[in-house]
Design an enzyme around this catalytic site. Structure first.
Site, PDB file in Angstrom:
ATOM      1  N   GLU A  83     -92.161  47.911   9.103  1.00  0.00           N
ATOM      2  CA  GLU A  83     -91.000  48.426   8.390  1.00  0.00           C
ATOM      3  C   GLU A  83     -91.343  49.843   7.918  1.00  0.00           C
ATOM      4  OE1 GLU A  83     -89.918  46.854   4.453  1.00  0.00           O
ATOM      5  OE2 GLU A  83     -87.907  46.690   5.273  1.00  0.00           O
TER       6      GLU A  83
ATOM      7  N   LYS B 209     -86.858  43.740 -14.872  1.00  0.00           N
ATOM      8  CA  LYS B 209     -87.719  44.924 -14.726  1.00  0.00           C
ATOM      9  C   LYS B 209     -87.285  45.680 -13.469  1.00  0.00           C
ATOM     10  CE  LYS B 209     -91.313  46.196 -12.493  1.00  0.00           C
ATOM     11  NZ  LYS B 209     -91.048  47.628 -12.285  1.00  0.00           N
TER      12      LYS B 209
ATOM     13  N   GLU C 258     -86.557  38.416  -1.719  1.00  0.00           N
ATOM     14  CA  GLU C 258     -85.821  39.216  -0.724  1.00  0.00           C
ATOM     15  C   GLU C 258     -86.766  40.328  -0.305  1.00  0.00           C
ATOM     16  OE1 GLU C 258     -82.966  38.463   0.448  1.00  0.00           O
ATOM     17  OE2 GLU C 258     -82.287  36.991  -1.022  1.00  0.00           O
TER      18      GLU C 258
HETATM   19  P1  NAD Z   1     -92.401  47.081  -4.146  1.00  0.00           P
HETATM   20  O1  NAD Z   1     -92.750  45.722  -3.695  1.00  0.00           O
HETATM   21  O2  NAD Z   1     -93.478  48.064  -4.256  1.00  0.00           O
HETATM   22  O3  NAD Z   1     -91.725  47.056  -5.593  1.00  0.00           O
HETATM   23  C1  NAD Z   1     -90.638  46.255  -5.915  1.00  0.00           C
HETATM   24  C2  NAD Z   1     -90.704  45.894  -7.372  1.00  0.00           C
HETATM   25  O4  NAD Z   1     -91.869  45.108  -7.604  1.00  0.00           O
HETATM   26  C3  NAD Z   1     -90.818  47.110  -8.303  1.00  0.00           C
HETATM   27  O5  NAD Z   1     -90.079  46.866  -9.473  1.00  0.00           O
HETATM   28  C4  NAD Z   1     -92.301  47.143  -8.613  1.00  0.00           C
HETATM   29  O6  NAD Z   1     -92.598  47.739  -9.837  1.00  0.00           O
HETATM   30  C5  NAD Z   1     -92.641  45.674  -8.647  1.00  0.00           C
HETATM   31  N1  NAD Z   1     -94.047  45.368  -8.401  1.00  0.00           N
HETATM   32  C6  NAD Z   1     -94.966  46.100  -7.711  1.00  0.00           C
HETATM   33  N2  NAD Z   1     -96.153  45.482  -7.734  1.00  0.00           N
HETATM   34  C7  NAD Z   1     -96.003  44.342  -8.456  1.00  0.00           C
HETATM   35  C8  NAD Z   1     -96.874  43.278  -8.826  1.00  0.00           C
HETATM   36  N3  NAD Z   1     -98.149  43.264  -8.463  1.00  0.00           N
HETATM   37  N4  NAD Z   1     -96.373  42.254  -9.540  1.00  0.00           N
HETATM   38  C9  NAD Z   1     -95.073  42.240  -9.898  1.00  0.00           C
HETATM   39  N5  NAD Z   1     -94.191  43.219  -9.592  1.00  0.00           N
HETATM   40  C10 NAD Z   1     -94.663  44.258  -8.877  1.00  0.00           C
HETATM   41  O7  NAD Z   1     -91.238  47.517  -3.200  1.00  0.00           O
HETATM   42  P2  NAD Z   1     -90.473  48.924  -3.229  1.00  0.00           P
HETATM   43  O8  NAD Z   1     -91.412  49.900  -2.632  1.00  0.00           O
HETATM   44  O9  NAD Z   1     -89.904  49.179  -4.564  1.00  0.00           O
HETATM   45  O10 NAD Z   1     -89.249  48.619  -2.258  1.00  0.00           O
HETATM   46  C11 NAD Z   1     -89.312  48.790  -0.885  1.00  0.00           C
HETATM   47  C12 NAD Z   1     -89.483  47.468  -0.188  1.00  0.00           C
HETATM   48  O11 NAD Z   1     -88.526  46.518  -0.629  1.00  0.00           O
HETATM   49  C13 NAD Z   1     -89.273  47.535   1.293  1.00  0.00           C
HETATM   50  O12 NAD Z   1     -90.286  46.838   1.947  1.00  0.00           O
HETATM   51  C14 NAD Z   1     -87.936  46.852   1.522  1.00  0.00           C
HETATM   52  O13 NAD Z   1     -87.703  46.282   2.761  1.00  0.00           O
HETATM   53  C15 NAD Z   1     -87.923  45.846   0.474  1.00  0.00           C
HETATM   54  N6  NAD Z   1     -86.553  45.486   0.132  1.00  0.00           N
HETATM   55  C16 NAD Z   1     -86.052  44.272   0.474  1.00  0.00           C
HETATM   56  C17 NAD Z   1     -84.750  43.943   0.192  1.00  0.00           C
HETATM   57  C18 NAD Z   1     -84.149  42.621   0.526  1.00  0.00           C
HETATM   58  O14 NAD Z   1     -83.125  42.287  -0.023  1.00  0.00           O
HETATM   59  N7  NAD Z   1     -84.718  41.842   1.415  1.00  0.00           N
HETATM   60  C19 NAD Z   1     -83.956  44.868  -0.462  1.00  0.00           C
HETATM   61  C20 NAD Z   1     -84.495  46.084  -0.790  1.00  0.00           C
HETATM   62  C21 NAD Z   1     -85.791  46.380  -0.510  1.00  0.00           C
END
Ligand code: NAD
Length: 464
Positions: free
Chosen positions: A372, A169, A244
């Site tokens: 962040e 997803k 991650e």
């Molecule tokens: P997010 O957590 O909002 O979303 C990430 C994914 O999770 C999306 O596909 C989203 O649809 C899904 N998601 C959201 N709520 C969910 C739930 N309740 N259950 C299951 N899945 C759910 O993050 P984002 O806003 O897309 O990305 C930004 C964040 O990601 C930043 O905090 C960044 O640091 C982090 N990030 C970390 C890494 C790493 O490798 N450590 C890499 C990239 C981004």
């Protein structure tokens, strides 16, 4: 650029619901196209397909799986221009960076896994036991929007090499590029059900995957808050998780370092992808002897960034991914209690653009230094000696990346003391075969290279 099906069991299938998600071009605020909004019954179908495919794929010799990944690489490489353009449109990454990083990096990672799978399999003996590695099972892969194909490939390539099958997803903000991977899987003849794609929102499709009894492992990249929710959901059935998450990495410029190089590289790192990079060095820690020079140079370097259309070759900073992300970042800038040292840079009226901002004299405990931000915002903090630098660097609930600049032995000693998953000494290059992952609230588990492969395996001891 509309896509109206899911990829399940090797076929393009109709979604259960007719609801769609609009994908917005963040540089123009216009709708680029739509993708289906999946439901839990779409997830059920995808998990069933992945389960059906598992036994056959798990028992396919690793070298044969490597050959499939090799064909997948060929098919994906043929789409490199389309990948860069799609990410430029749905995320706003400037085209040159999109070509090098958003398309180039996942291709390098996929190549690495094809090669790794083709290599010899070692099964060590411990006394009368033979230790064998086996795939964990069906993997749910949930990914964010900031490196939308790389984060997908880092999971899918490693999982497939290990013999797992996957339900993917992608982020609902940037789902289009993941369809190019599914197209490539069709062309490469990836066996039916080995890779399945369902798009949708996190709370519906993401939560259904995380809580699904047929999913043996959830591999997630995204925010720490969502990672926590996923770990809770998986804990109920003792499913494995790899997370991650976020970062707030320190770039430490020691006494005697090449300040000009350290500052220029540091600002570039912090602002890559408009600062929407989990490994971004968002805290620049500078020894007092070089502090004033570093602050002046960082402001100057930030002021030279051109902000605008991702498809204009002069652009170095594109928009942020969404209006919500722009507003969140502007909120941090407005609340900042520190000295703004970068000049104002013009930004287009339309689109989710934010001008780069460099703050000096930032309190290491302040919101600016602890949260962040995920935008083009850099905090500069002075320190008195190496111990002080290490204390400030480690004063974070995150620990994902970092940098150190200085005399090599001294810089290595500081790098070893930093509580973080990766450190680049004197500009050491990113290595896509090295383990990638976080300490503390930056996550659990590792991606990339052989460490990333092992994440998708479990070990069995066979006594003879
Ligand atoms: P997010 O957590 O909002 O979303 C990430 C994914 O999770 C999306 O596909 C989203 O649809 C899904 N998601 C959201 N709520 C969910 C739930 N309740 N259950 C299951 N899945 C759910 O993050 P984002 O806003 O897309 O990305 C930004 C964040 O990601 C930043 O905090 C960044 O640091 C982090 N990030 C970390 C890494 C790493 O490798 N450590 C890499 C990239 C981004």
């Amino acid at each position: 650029m509309t896509r109206d099906r899911f990829f399940v069991g090797g076929a393009w299938v109709d979604p259960a619901s007719s609801e769609v998600i609009e994908v917005i071009n963040p540089a123009t605020e216009e709708v680029l196209g739509t993708v289906p909004a999946g439901t839990s019954s779409d997830v059920d179908a995808a998990v069933a397909a992945a389960r059906d495919a598992f036994d056959g794929w798990a028992t396919t010799p690793m070298a044969e799986r490597g050959a499939v990944l090799d064909r997948l690489h060929t098919a994906l490489a043929a789409r490199a221009d389309d990948i860069a353009r799609t990410v430029g449109l749905e995320l706003g990454t400037p085209l040159k960076i999109a070509q090098a990083v958003q398309a180039g990096l996942p291709l390098a990672v996929l190549r690495g896994y094809a090669d790794l799978a083709a290599g010899p399999v070692t099964e060590p003996a411990i006394g009368n036991s033979l230790v064998v590695r086996e795939p964990v099972g069906v993997v749910g892969a949930i990914t964010p929007w900031n490196y939308p194909l790389h984060q997908v490939v880092a999971k899918v390539a490693a999982a497939l090499a290990a013999g797992c099958t996957v339900v993917l997803k992608p982020s609902e903000l940037t789902p289009l590029v993941a369809y190019l991977l599914a197209d490539a899987a069709v062309e490469a003849g990836v066996p039916d059900g080995v890779l399945n794609l369902v798009t949708g929102t996190g709370p519906v499709v993401g939560a259904a995957i995380a809580g699904h009894p047929g999913v043996d492992m959830v591999s997630f990249t995204g925010s720490t808050a969502t990672g926590r929710a996923i770990a809770h959901a998986a804990a109920d059935r003792i499913a494995k998780v790899a997370l991650e998450l976020g970062g707030k990495s320190a770039n430490v410029i020691l006494e005697g370092a090449d300040v000009a190089k350290a500052v220029k590289t540091g600002v570039g790192n912090a602002f890559l992808n408009s600062g929407q990079t989990c490994t971004a060095w968002t805290r620049m820690l500078v020894h007092r002897s070089a502090y004033d020079d570093a602050v002046a140079l960082a402001g100057q370097v930030a002021g030279a960034f051109t902000v605008g259309d991702p498809f204009d070759p002069a652009t170095r900073l594109g928009p942020l991914v969404s209006a919500a992300q722009r507003d969140r970042v502007l909120g941090f800038i407005e609340r900042a209690d520190a000295k703004l040292v970068s000049p104002s840079v013009p930004v287009p009226d339309k689109g989710y653009f934010v001008a780069p901002a460099v703050f000096a004299d930032v309190d290491p405990d302040s919101e600016l230094a602890q949260e962040e931000i995920f935008g083009p915002v850099l905090s500069i903090i002075p320190f008195d000696d190496d111990d002080h630098a290490v204390r400030i660097a480690n004063n974070s609930r995150y620990g994902l990346a970092g940098g150190v600049w200085g005399e090599p032995d001294r810089a290595m000693a500081v790098a070893r003391r930093m509580r973080t998953g990766a450190v680049d000494v004197n500009g050491g290059r990113f290595n896509p075969l090295a383990p990638f992952g976080g300490y503390k609230q930056s996550g659990v588990g590792r991606e990339l290279g052989s460490f990333g492969l092992e994440e998708f395996q479990q070990v069995k001891a066979i006594q003879r």
